[in-house]
Design an enzyme around this catalytic site. Structure first.
Site, short mmCIF file in Angstrom:
data_model
loop_
_atom_site.label_atom_id
_atom_site.label_comp_id
_atom_site.label_asym_id
_atom_site.label_seq_id
_atom_site.Cartn_x
_atom_site.Cartn_y
_atom_site.Cartn_z
N HIS A 158 -1.64 -5.74 1.32
CA HIS A 158 -3.00 -6.32 0.93
C HIS A 158 -2.45 -7.84 0.56
O HIS A 158 -1.57 -7.93 -0.23
CB HIS A 158 -3.83 -5.68 -0.13
CG HIS A 158 -5.05 -6.48 -0.50
ND1 HIS A 158 -6.04 -6.63 0.01
CD2 HIS A 158 -4.99 -7.13 -1.63
CE1 HIS A 158 -6.94 -7.55 -0.54
NE2 HIS A 158 -6.23 -7.92 -1.65
N ASN B 29 -1.71 -0.07 7.48
CA ASN B 29 -1.20 -1.54 7.50
C ASN B 29 -0.52 -2.18 6.41
O ASN B 29 -0.41 -3.55 6.35
CB ASN B 29 -2.36 -2.57 8.06
CG ASN B 29 -3.51 -2.68 7.12
OD1 ASN B 29 -3.46 -2.06 5.80
ND2 ASN B 29 -4.32 -3.55 7.28
N TYR C 160 -12.20 -2.94 -3.28
CA TYR C 160 -12.69 -2.90 -1.87
C TYR C 160 -14.29 -2.85 -1.76
O TYR C 160 -14.92 -2.60 -0.89
CB TYR C 160 -12.18 -1.89 -1.13
CG TYR C 160 -10.69 -2.23 -0.58
CD1 TYR C 160 -10.42 -3.32 0.26
CD2 TYR C 160 -9.68 -1.27 -1.03
CE1 TYR C 160 -9.26 -3.51 0.51
CE2 TYR C 160 -8.28 -1.41 -0.44
CZ TYR C 160 -8.08 -2.59 0.35
OH TYR C 160 -6.89 -3.02 0.83
N GLU D 195 -8.97 -10.43 -8.01
CA GLU D 195 -8.11 -9.18 -7.80
C GLU D 195 -7.06 -9.06 -8.87
O GLU D 195 -6.42 -8.15 -9.22
CB GLU D 195 -7.62 -9.22 -6.58
CG GLU D 195 -8.85 -9.00 -5.55
CD GLU D 195 -8.23 -9.21 -4.07
OE1 GLU D 195 -7.06 -9.48 -3.60
OE2 GLU D 195 -9.32 -9.12 -3.20
N LYS E 161 0.75 -1.16 0.19
CA LYS E 161 -0.06 0.03 -0.11
C LYS E 161 0.85 1.35 0.12
O LYS E 161 2.10 1.23 0.15
CB LYS E 161 -1.02 0.12 1.41
CG LYS E 161 -1.84 -1.35 0.96
CD LYS E 161 -2.77 -1.13 2.34
CE LYS E 161 -3.90 -2.64 2.42
NZ LYS E 161 -4.65 -2.61 3.59
P1 GDP Z 1 -7.48 -7.31 5.34
O1 GDP Z 1 -8.11 -8.25 4.49
O2 GDP Z 1 -6.75 -7.93 6.66
O3 GDP Z 1 -6.65 -6.31 4.78
O4 GDP Z 1 -8.78 -6.53 6.07
P2 GDP Z 1 -10.43 -6.25 5.42
O5 GDP Z 1 -10.44 -7.02 4.27
O6 GDP Z 1 -11.21 -6.33 6.75
O7 GDP Z 1 -10.17 -4.52 5.23
C1 GDP Z 1 -9.56 -4.19 4.20
C2 GDP Z 1 -8.72 -3.08 4.61
O8 GDP Z 1 -9.40 -1.97 4.84
C3 GDP Z 1 -7.72 -3.18 5.67
O9 GDP Z 1 -6.36 -3.79 5.41
C4 GDP Z 1 -7.50 -1.67 6.19
O10 GDP Z 1 -6.51 -1.08 5.37
C5 GDP Z 1 -8.84 -1.14 6.03
N1 GDP Z 1 -9.55 -1.15 7.29
C6 GDP Z 1 -10.29 -2.34 7.78
N2 GDP Z 1 -10.94 -1.96 9.01
C7 GDP Z 1 -10.41 -0.71 9.07
C8 GDP Z 1 -11.09 0.17 10.21
O11 GDP Z 1 -11.64 -0.08 11.20
N3 GDP Z 1 -10.47 1.55 10.04
C9 GDP Z 1 -9.89 2.02 8.86
N4 GDP Z 1 -9.44 3.15 9.05
N5 GDP Z 1 -9.10 0.98 8.00
C10 GDP Z 1 -9.90 -0.12 8.13
MG MG Z 2 -9.45 -8.23 3.07
#
Ligand code: GDP
Ligand code: MG
Length: 160
Positions: A126, A123, A60, A137, A20
């Site tokens: 991805h 973080n 997303y 993707e 990212k």
């Molecule tokens: P991943 O699969 O571990 O990347 O997590 P998810 O698919 O749940 O979410 C996708 C991305 O959205 C995450 O990697 C974060 O960058 C972002 N994200 C998820 N939850 C949050 C949140 O509560 N707050 C913020 N600011 N970003 C979030």
């Molecule tokens: Mg995810």
């Protein structure tokens, strides 16, 4: 078509891994790529790319109703990302383990997020959450001809 390499324990599959904008800005590109290389997965596609808003929204789309969605789209489009297609037996689940929990403060030490990040909204990387999403993707982020068909000379030293 994906070249067939028969593996006993697990299917050969592909994961879309993306560094990212914070990972690029913080100079972590080499460090992150290196974790997947050293593990023994095969890099099939790689590019530095400025993501347009509509692509970030499509990528997303499952999160579009979340309160953080607009911030997430701003984050992902805030600078170049590194797009990668990695192939290997069980690569999707394994990459998720190498990456660690979504919240870097909960990610285990030794994982990318556990070692290199502190906040969910920054973080650094991805990874696809299923083989189907890996395929989806990679098709979304790479154009025809951007992936390379090749075999690593290490293959017989990684898989018996
Ligand atoms: P991943 O699969 O571990 O990347 O997590 P998810 O698919 O749940 O979410 C996708 C991305 O959205 C995450 O990697 C974060 O960058 C972002 N994200 C998820 N939850 C949050 C949140 O509560 N707050 C913020 N600011 N970003 C979030
Ligand atoms: Mg995810």
């Amino acid at each position: 078509a994906v070249p067939q390499r028969i593996v006993a324990s697990s299917e050969v599959e592909r994961s879309y891994i993306m560094i990212k904008p914070d990972g690029v800005q913080r100079g972590l590109v080499g460090e992150i790529i290196s974790r997947f290389e050293k593990k023994g997965f095969l890099l099939k596609g790689l590019k530095l790319f400025q993501c347009p808003k509509d692509l970030a929204q499509e990528h997303y789309k499952d999160l579009k109703d979340k309160p953080f969605f607009p911030k997430l789209i701003d984050y992902i489009t805030s600078g170049p990302v590194v797009c990668m297609a990695w192939e290997g037996a069980g690569v999707v689940a394994s990459a998720r383990k190498l990456i660690g929990a979504t919240n870097p403060l909960q990610a285990e030490p030794g994982t990318i997020r556990g070692d290199l990040a502190v906040q969910t909204g920054r973080n650094v990387v991805h990874g696809s959450d299923s083989p189907d999403n890996g395929k989806r993707e990679i098709e979304l982020w790479f154009k025809e001809g951007e992936l390379c068909q090749w075999e690593s000379v290490q293959a017989p030293w990684l898989i018996e």
